[in-house]
Every structure is written in C-alpha cells, then in structure tokens.
Design a protein around this motif. Structure first.
Motif, PDB file in Angstrom:
ATOM      1  N   LYS A   2       0.884  -1.167   0.000  1.00  0.00           N
ATOM      2  CA  LYS A   2       0.000   0.000   0.000  1.00  0.00           C
ATOM      3  C   LYS A   2       0.925   1.221   0.000  1.00  0.00           C
ATOM      4  CE  LYS A   2      -3.480   1.889   3.053  1.00  0.00           C
ATOM      5  NZ  LYS A   2      -4.116   1.677   4.356  1.00  0.00           N
ATOM      6  N   VAL A   3       0.722   2.151  -0.910  1.00  0.00           N
ATOM      7  CA  VAL A   3       1.596   3.324  -0.999  1.00  0.00           C
ATOM      8  C   VAL A   3       0.816   4.581  -0.620  1.00  0.00           C
ATOM      9  CG1 VAL A   3       3.069   4.704  -2.521  1.00  0.00           C
ATOM     10  CG2 VAL A   3       2.927   2.228  -2.842  1.00  0.00           C
ATOM     11  N   LEU A   4       1.287   5.275   0.393  1.00  0.00           N
ATOM     12  CA  LEU A   4       0.656   6.545   0.792  1.00  0.00           C
ATOM     13  C   LEU A   4       1.625   7.670   0.464  1.00  0.00           C
ATOM     14  CD1 LEU A   4      -0.652   5.749   4.418  1.00  0.00           C
ATOM     15  CD2 LEU A   4      -1.941   5.742   2.282  1.00  0.00           C
ATOM     16  N   ILE A   5       1.204   8.571  -0.402  1.00  0.00           N
ATOM     17  CA  ILE A   5       2.059   9.724  -0.715  1.00  0.00           C
ATOM     18  C   ILE A   5       1.523  10.919   0.074  1.00  0.00           C
ATOM     19  CG2 ILE A   5       2.949  11.227  -2.542  1.00  0.00           C
ATOM     20  CD1 ILE A   5       2.539   8.874  -4.479  1.00  0.00           C
ATOM     21  N   VAL A   6       2.378  11.473   0.903  1.00  0.00           N
ATOM     22  CA  VAL A   6       1.940  12.568   1.774  1.00  0.00           C
ATOM     23  C   VAL A   6       2.757  13.825   1.443  1.00  0.00           C
ATOM     24  CG1 VAL A   6       1.241  10.970   3.591  1.00  0.00           C
ATOM     25  CG2 VAL A   6       3.544  11.929   3.625  1.00  0.00           C
ATOM     26  N   LYS A   7       2.290  14.948   1.991  1.00  0.00           N
ATOM     27  CA  LYS A   7       2.885  16.233   1.612  1.00  0.00           C
ATOM     28  C   LYS A   7       4.363  16.338   2.023  1.00  0.00           C
ATOM     29  CE  LYS A   7       1.376  20.070   3.539  1.00  0.00           C
ATOM     30  NZ  LYS A   7       1.596  20.681   4.564  1.00  0.00           N
ATOM     31  N   ASP A   8       4.631  16.028   3.266  1.00  0.00           N
ATOM     32  CA  ASP A   8       5.982  16.294   3.756  1.00  0.00           C
ATOM     33  C   ASP A   8       6.364  15.367   4.918  1.00  0.00           C
ATOM     34  OD1 ASP A   8       4.424  17.213   5.824  1.00  0.00           O
ATOM     35  OD2 ASP A   8       4.774  19.335   5.413  1.00  0.00           O
ATOM     36  N   TYR A   9       7.544  15.603   5.459  1.00  0.00           N
ATOM     37  CA  TYR A   9       8.103  14.790   6.550  1.00  0.00           C
ATOM     38  C   TYR A   9       7.170  14.773   7.767  1.00  0.00           C
ATOM     39  CZ  TYR A   9      11.473  13.207  10.069  1.00  0.00           C
ATOM     40  OH  TYR A   9      12.097  12.511  11.068  1.00  0.00           O
ATOM     41  N   GLU A  10       6.601  15.938   8.080  1.00  0.00           N
ATOM     42  CA  GLU A  10       5.693  16.063   9.229  1.00  0.00           C
ATOM     43  C   GLU A  10       4.530  15.096   9.122  1.00  0.00           C
ATOM     44  OE1 GLU A  10       7.677  17.953  11.396  1.00  0.00           O
ATOM     45  OE2 GLU A  10       5.704  17.427  12.245  1.00  0.00           O
ATOM     46  N   GLN A  11       3.921  15.120   7.934  1.00  0.00           N
ATOM     47  CA  GLN A  11       2.736  14.290   7.721  1.00  0.00           C
ATOM     48  C   GLN A  11       3.108  12.796   7.727  1.00  0.00           C
ATOM     49  OE1 GLN A  11       0.614  15.698   4.298  1.00  0.00           O
ATOM     50  NE2 GLN A  11      -1.235  14.592   4.883  1.00  0.00           N
ATOM     51  N   MET A  12       4.250  12.475   7.135  1.00  0.00           N
ATOM     52  CA  MET A  12       4.725  11.091   7.136  1.00  0.00           C
ATOM     53  C   MET A  12       4.900  10.610   8.582  1.00  0.00           C
ATOM     54  SD  MET A  12       8.479   9.783   5.913  1.00  0.00           S
ATOM     55  CE  MET A  12       9.240  10.360   7.441  1.00  0.00           C
ATOM     56  N   SER A  13       5.521  11.455   9.410  1.00  0.00           N
ATOM     57  CA  SER A  13       5.798  11.090  10.803  1.00  0.00           C
ATOM     58  C   SER A  13       4.497  10.917  11.576  1.00  0.00           C
ATOM     59  CB  SER A  13       6.639  12.177  11.476  1.00  0.00           C
ATOM     60  OG  SER A  13       7.811  12.400  10.729  1.00  0.00           O
ATOM     61  N   ARG A  14       3.543  11.802  11.328  1.00  0.00           N
ATOM     62  CA  ARG A  14       2.263  11.771  12.053  1.00  0.00           C
ATOM     63  C   ARG A  14       1.501  10.484  11.733  1.00  0.00           C
ATOM     64  NH1 ARG A  14      -0.419  14.229  15.937  1.00  0.00           N
ATOM     65  NH2 ARG A  14       1.071  15.916  15.624  1.00  0.00           N
ATOM     66  N   ILE A  15       1.424  10.130  10.454  1.00  0.00           N
ATOM     67  CA  ILE A  15       0.673   8.918  10.075  1.00  0.00           C
ATOM     68  C   ILE A  15       1.352   7.685  10.675  1.00  0.00           C
ATOM     69  CG2 ILE A  15      -0.029   7.448   8.135  1.00  0.00           C
ATOM     70  CD1 ILE A  15      -0.373  10.021   6.497  1.00  0.00           C
TER      71      ILE A  15
END
Ligand code: F6R
Length: 245
Positions: A2-15
């Motif tokens: 499953k590939v989730l593309i997120v806006k930035d490092y912050e969002q990646m860390s939060r998820i």
C-alpha cells in the motif's frame, strides 16, 4: 504494497506515529521492530508526546532494533543503542529490559548474530518500521544480500558509509561493519511500515515499489509481504509512475 504519498516529513511522521500508537493501544505488549537514522526521528518525537500526554503507554511494549555498528558500545554517542535512548526510550515508559539491540561490542559477533536470531524467533515483530537506504537497503542488508538471510555481520557499502558520515566527525570514523537483522527476519513481521522522505530517496523508492523484485534492491522484496505500507513524501515519491492517490 500500500503506498501513501503525503505532503511532507511532518505528515509522514504523524501517520506512522498514529499507526504505531494504535497497535500499542490494541496490544499493550506488542513487539515493535524499530529503525534508527534521520527518517523515524519525527515519528519517535510524536510517540514520546503521546506517552507524555497519556494517549499511549509503552509499559509492556517489547522492542527489537534492526541493527548496530560493530565496535561501538551502547554508551558511544553514535551507537544505535544511544540513538534509541535519546530519541525514544528515555522519554517513554518502556522497560529497558524489554528493549533489544544487537551488541556491537560482542567478543564473538557470530554468536551475537545467533543470539539475536533466536531472540527474534521468540519475539516476532507485530510491526517493523523501516527506513530506506539511498541504495535500496533495509536494515543494513546491502544490495545482493540473499532474501533468506538471518541476522549477520555485514561490511557496509561505500554509499552507506558516505550517507552516514554526516553523523560522525569525519568519514574515517564511520564503522565499516555492522550487525543487522536479516531480510527473512524483517519479512517475518506481521506488518511492515516503510518511511522515506526527500529527493535523495526517490530512486530507491521507485526501485522498491515499481522495480523488479531482486536482491540488487533489497527493499523490493517488500512487494512480496502481505501487509506492507509505504509512507513517502512528495519528494521521495517524485519518480513513481503509478497512480497511488
Ligand atoms: C537504520 C537502518 C537503515 C536506515 C537507512 C535510512 O536502523 O537500518 O536502513 O533506515 O539507512 O537512513 P536515514 O533515515 O538516516 O536516511
């Protein structure tokens, strides 16, 4: 995958932090497979906050780390044991006895690898967090590591030594060898989360997600895992051709 593309490092860390916290809430004694390096630092910061705010507890959690440099003791500032204390263990309520990292100072590295392999058989990961090397490594399984490998000592690739030199005073100080969890032990995790951010990971992300499954790109093996989520920011995803939105 499953590939989730997120806006930035912050969002990646939060998820990523939300997924881990959820696993720990459902199973307070979960076994977490953990990584070091720059990528998971934001996730660890959020997990520390969750514990401080009593939104999660690591009281019964067990942890197994991916790897450690050979020759660096737990007190050495660049050891992964030190990294884990600084970025997570010292700021959550985990019991130190429940945290496991290969011993970089073991007199006999092979017996240490065997010990760690047995430990992983007893503590299979409910979830394994992975960063991604710019050369496609996972843990310190460098290109051409067999997919059936278990915990072993490895001579680090030139590119890995170069990438990791930023943590040391000079390139000469970067250890050339490490003990790493093997690919088969990573694949044994019930769930895998791979994190990658930044343009310098874009090539490796493409090879991992859309390339051939081959030991030349160790992370490509993750295409064969039944429950692997890749969370990447837009820069790291910039070479992906597929539509993942
Ligand atoms: C760390 C590890 C490595 C890193 C990878 C990415 O325990 O096993 O595979 O995850 O080298 O490192 P960073 O996050 O520093 O780019």
């Amino acid at each position: 995958m499953k590939v989730l593309i997120v806006k930035d490092y912050e969002q990646m860390s939060r998820i990523a932090a939300d997924i881990i916290a959820d696993i720990v809430r459902r199973n307070p004694s979960a076994v977490l497979g953990l990584a070091t390096g720059s990528t998971p630092v934001g996730m660890y910061k959020l997990l520390s906050q969750f514990v401080e705010e009593k939104k999660a507890s690591f009281k019964k959690v067990r942890t197994v780390n991916l790897d450690e440099y050979v020759g660096l003791g737990a007190e050495h500032e660049q050891s992964f044991a030190h990294f884990m204390r600084t970025h997570l263990f010292d700021s959550v309520d985990v019991a130190p006895n429940n945290t496991h990292i290969p011993n970089g100072l073991a007199d006999d590295p092979q017996s240490e690898c065997d010990r760690y392999h047995r430990l992983l058989q007893q503590l299979p990961q409910d979830v394994q967090v992975l960063g991604l090397g710019s050369n496609g490594h996972i843990g310190f399984n460098e290109p051409d590591t067999p997919f059936d490998s278990t915990t072993h000592t490895v001579r680090l690739a030139e590119s890995t030594v170069r990438d990791n030199a930023r943590f040391f005073a000079s390139r000469e100080e970067v250890p050339q060898t490490a003990i790493t969890m093997g690919i088969s032990e990573i694949m044994n995790a019930r769930k895998i989360i791979v994190l990658a951010s930044g343009k310098n990971k874009a090539q490796a992300v493409k090879a991992m997600v859309e390339g051939e499954v081959t030991p030349a790109c160790p992370a490509s093996v993750l295409q064969n895992h039944a429950d692997c989520t890749v969370i990447v920011d837009e820069d790291a995803a910039s070479l992906l051709a597929g539509n993942y939105r």
